[in-house]
Motif scaffolding. Structure first.
Motif, mmCIF file in Angstrom:
data_model
loop_
_atom_site.group_PDB
_atom_site.id
_atom_site.type_symbol
_atom_site.label_atom_id
_atom_site.label_comp_id
_atom_site.label_asym_id
_atom_site.label_seq_id
_atom_site.Cartn_x
_atom_site.Cartn_y
_atom_site.Cartn_z
ATOM 1 N N VAL A 9 0.836 -1.201 0.000
ATOM 2 C CA VAL A 9 0.000 0.000 0.000
ATOM 3 C C VAL A 9 0.874 1.256 0.000
ATOM 4 C CG1 VAL A 9 -1.623 1.345 1.377
ATOM 5 C CG2 VAL A 9 -2.004 -1.081 1.049
ATOM 6 N N LEU A 10 1.934 1.247 0.795
ATOM 7 C CA LEU A 10 2.816 2.409 0.851
ATOM 8 C C LEU A 10 3.475 2.666 -0.506
ATOM 9 C CD1 LEU A 10 4.652 2.152 4.297
ATOM 10 C CD2 LEU A 10 2.816 3.702 3.634
ATOM 11 N N VAL A 11 3.917 1.601 -1.174
ATOM 12 C CA VAL A 11 4.571 1.769 -2.478
ATOM 13 C C VAL A 11 3.594 2.371 -3.487
ATOM 14 C CG1 VAL A 11 5.586 0.544 -4.423
ATOM 15 C CG2 VAL A 11 6.274 -0.034 -2.095
ATOM 16 N N TYR A 12 2.401 1.787 -3.566
ATOM 17 C CA TYR A 12 1.416 2.305 -4.517
ATOM 18 C C TYR A 12 0.953 3.710 -4.130
ATOM 19 C CZ TYR A 12 0.938 -1.922 -7.267
ATOM 20 O OH TYR A 12 1.179 -2.969 -8.111
ATOM 21 N N LEU A 13 0.867 3.969 -2.835
ATOM 22 C CA LEU A 13 0.485 5.295 -2.386
ATOM 23 C C LEU A 13 1.544 6.318 -2.775
ATOM 24 C CD1 LEU A 13 -1.502 7.047 -0.773
ATOM 25 C CD2 LEU A 13 -0.228 6.468 1.287
ATOM 26 N N LEU A 40 -2.823 6.008 4.018
ATOM 27 C CA LEU A 40 -2.253 5.303 5.172
ATOM 28 C C LEU A 40 -3.348 4.652 6.018
ATOM 29 C CD1 LEU A 40 0.533 7.799 6.309
ATOM 30 C CD2 LEU A 40 0.852 5.537 5.311
ATOM 31 N N VAL A 41 -4.433 5.399 6.218
ATOM 32 C CA VAL A 41 -5.533 4.828 7.000
ATOM 33 C C VAL A 41 -6.125 3.612 6.282
ATOM 34 C CG1 VAL A 41 -7.852 5.270 7.884
ATOM 35 C CG2 VAL A 41 -6.078 6.997 8.154
ATOM 36 N N GLY A 42 -6.343 3.767 4.962
ATOM 37 C CA GLY A 42 -6.865 2.634 4.201
ATOM 38 C C GLY A 42 -5.907 1.455 4.206
ATOM 39 N N GLY A 43 -4.601 1.746 4.059
ATOM 40 C CA GLY A 43 -3.610 0.679 4.108
ATOM 41 C C GLY A 43 -3.578 -0.002 5.458
ATOM 42 N N ALA A 44 -3.704 0.800 6.536
ATOM 43 C CA ALA A 44 -3.698 0.214 7.882
ATOM 44 C C ALA A 44 -4.904 -0.684 8.089
ATOM 45 C CB ALA A 44 -3.668 1.328 8.929
ATOM 46 N N VAL A 45 -6.082 -0.225 7.617
ATOM 47 C CA VAL A 45 -7.299 -1.041 7.772
ATOM 48 C C VAL A 45 -7.178 -2.341 6.979
ATOM 49 C CG1 VAL A 45 -9.770 -1.142 7.294
ATOM 50 C CG2 VAL A 45 -8.773 0.934 8.261
#
Length: 453
Positions: free
Chosen positions: A15-19, A174-179
């Motif tokens: 998620v971080l990479v794509y974000l 980040l919130v979406g990735g964390a969820v």
């Protein structure tokens, strides 16, 4: 702790990479849009100024300075965004809607930019402007410009909104990735928890299957089918082992008893007596090897897990010390038991006692006469440790991993009695109790420790 694990998950890293890629792409797109918008507004302003200049130049050529002054005065009355100022050779205004000649800043393409004061709704405001300066005959100067306040507002909107948009994008990402990572981590924790129970010997456990029907459920179903197959195979192996134990141990014991009976009936000086004694010794070795293999199989299969209870390691170590005290004295070895407080673990007392007895037996076997063997049970920061240390030849560090394999006998022990299963049994018992067997240098000698984390 959970948050730290969350950041280390593969899903969160993806998620971080794509974000990051999306944020860079969005920032580049916004920057390109801002640059194109600014360039288009500048071109529109410059074209308007050029058209103003062309009209004033035509008036100046046709009607001279008087006509130019009249046109500037007329345009200044209905200027809108247009700005005009004609000054004499001494800098005093002749015509226009600017009170004084402003401080201009050249942009490098014949245009200038400056700030001026303008009254809007009774409030004096500072507005930016863009224009061109011309020198006329007689030292006169003409400034033709446009108010670019709206362009500045647009630029300010871009420069203000872009960082906030990127920050909001990153925060939501980040919130979406964390969820998303939290949900994946929860599923993986369930799988890992069940897998650890299965590895510990609970072959009846199964991986949870949800109603989502996703890839995790497919994986869980396949693994459950595999576990059912393994459980059936293990059950069949245990049945075969039990049958072998019943069919072979009893004949071996009967063979040994008959050999002993035959030996007792022979005269003392009979020439066959040594051969029968050797046969009894070999039979004892076979029975010992067979019993060790059965114990290792039992420990690795986790069959003894259901009979586990609280075991006092200190008391168990003391019992082993008392058992082997006569053996050590006969070999001229000092067997010491270090003072220890009550130290409890959950385990199978018979297997732990057998494992510790194997360690003590090995230490006495390989320690020369006059040496010392020490038994210790102690508490460390994470759990319990029971260890046996000697000052014999020890085991080279490179050979220690091989020493716990079945039937492995190192060069130093090839001429001593044994089956090569002692340390294998200890390692299997340690794994059954979720502990580990650690072999280290006692300087000199070997220190074998069962560490219960």
């Amino acid at each position: 702790m959970f948050g730290f694990r969350l950041f280390r998950t593969l899903a969160f890293r993806i998620v971080l990479v794509y974000l990051a890629l999306f944020a860079v792409s969005a920032g580049a797109l916004a920057g390109f849009t801002y640059w194109n918008t600014k360039r288009a507004l500048d071109e529109e302003t410059d074209q308007t100024i050029q058209a103003e200049i062309a009209g004033l130049s035509e008036q100046y050529q046709r009607q001279g300075l008087g006509g130019l002054t009249d046109v500037i005065t007329a345009r200044s009355m209905h200027a809108g965004q247009g700005l005009y100022l004609l000054v004499g050779s001494l800098g005093h205004p002749l015509a226009g809607n600017l009170d004084a000649w402003p401080t201009v800043k050249r942009t490098g393409n014949r245009f200038v930019e400056f700030d001026y004061e303008r009254r809007v709704g009774g409030i004096l405001e500072h507005h930016p402007a863009r224009g061109r300066v011309f020198k006329l005959v007689g030292g006169l100067q003409l400034l033709v410009a446009r108010d670019v306040h709206e362009r500045s507002d647009t630029e300010r909107m871009f420069t203000t909104a872009l960082p906030w948009s990127v920050a909001l994008m990153l925060t939501l990402g980040l919130v979406g990735g964390a969820v998303m990572s939290r949900n994946l981590l929860k599923r993986l924790d369930q799988i890992n928890s069940t897998s650890r129970e299965i590895m510990a010997g609970h072959l009846s456990r199964r991986l949870p299957v949800s109603r989502a029907g996703d890839e995790f459920d497919t994986l869980a179903r396949n693994l459950n089918r595999m576990l059912e197959r393994i459980e059936r195979l293990m059950k069949g192996m245990r049945e075969v082992t039990d049958s072998v134990a019943h069919d072979l141990r009893s004949p071996l014991n009967r063979l040994r008893n008959r050999l002993e009976g035959t030996l007792r009936r022979l005269p003392v000086d009979d020439q066959e007596a040594p051969e029968i004694e050797a046969a009894i010794t070999e039979t004892d070795r076979l029975i010992s090897t067979f019993d060790s293999l059965l114990l290792i199989a039992e420990a690795e299969a986790g069959a003894a897990r259901n009979s586990m209870s609280r075991v006092n390691l200190s008391a168990l170590a003391h019992d082993v010390w008392e058992l082997y005290q006569p053996v050590a004295e006969e070999s001229g070895i000092a067997l010491e038991m270090m003072p220890a407080q009550p130290l409890e673990v959950r385990g199978n007392g018979n297997l732990l006692s057998q494992a510790l007895a194997n360690l003590v037996d090995n230490a006495i076997k390989y320690t020369p006469s006059g040496g010392k063997v020490t038994i210790a049970a102690e508490q460390n920061g994470k759990g319990a440790i029971v260890s046996v240390a000697d000052n014999g030849p020890g085991i080279p560090e490179d050979d220690r991993p091989r020493a716990i394999e079945r039937f492995v006998r190192l060069e130093a022990s090839r001429h001593s009695p044994g089956t090569g299963l002692g340390l294998s049994l200890v390692a299997a018992v340690a794994r059954l109790h979720e502990a580990r067997l650690e072999l280290s240098d006692n300087q000199p000698g070997l220190k074998a420790s069962m560490i219960f984390a």
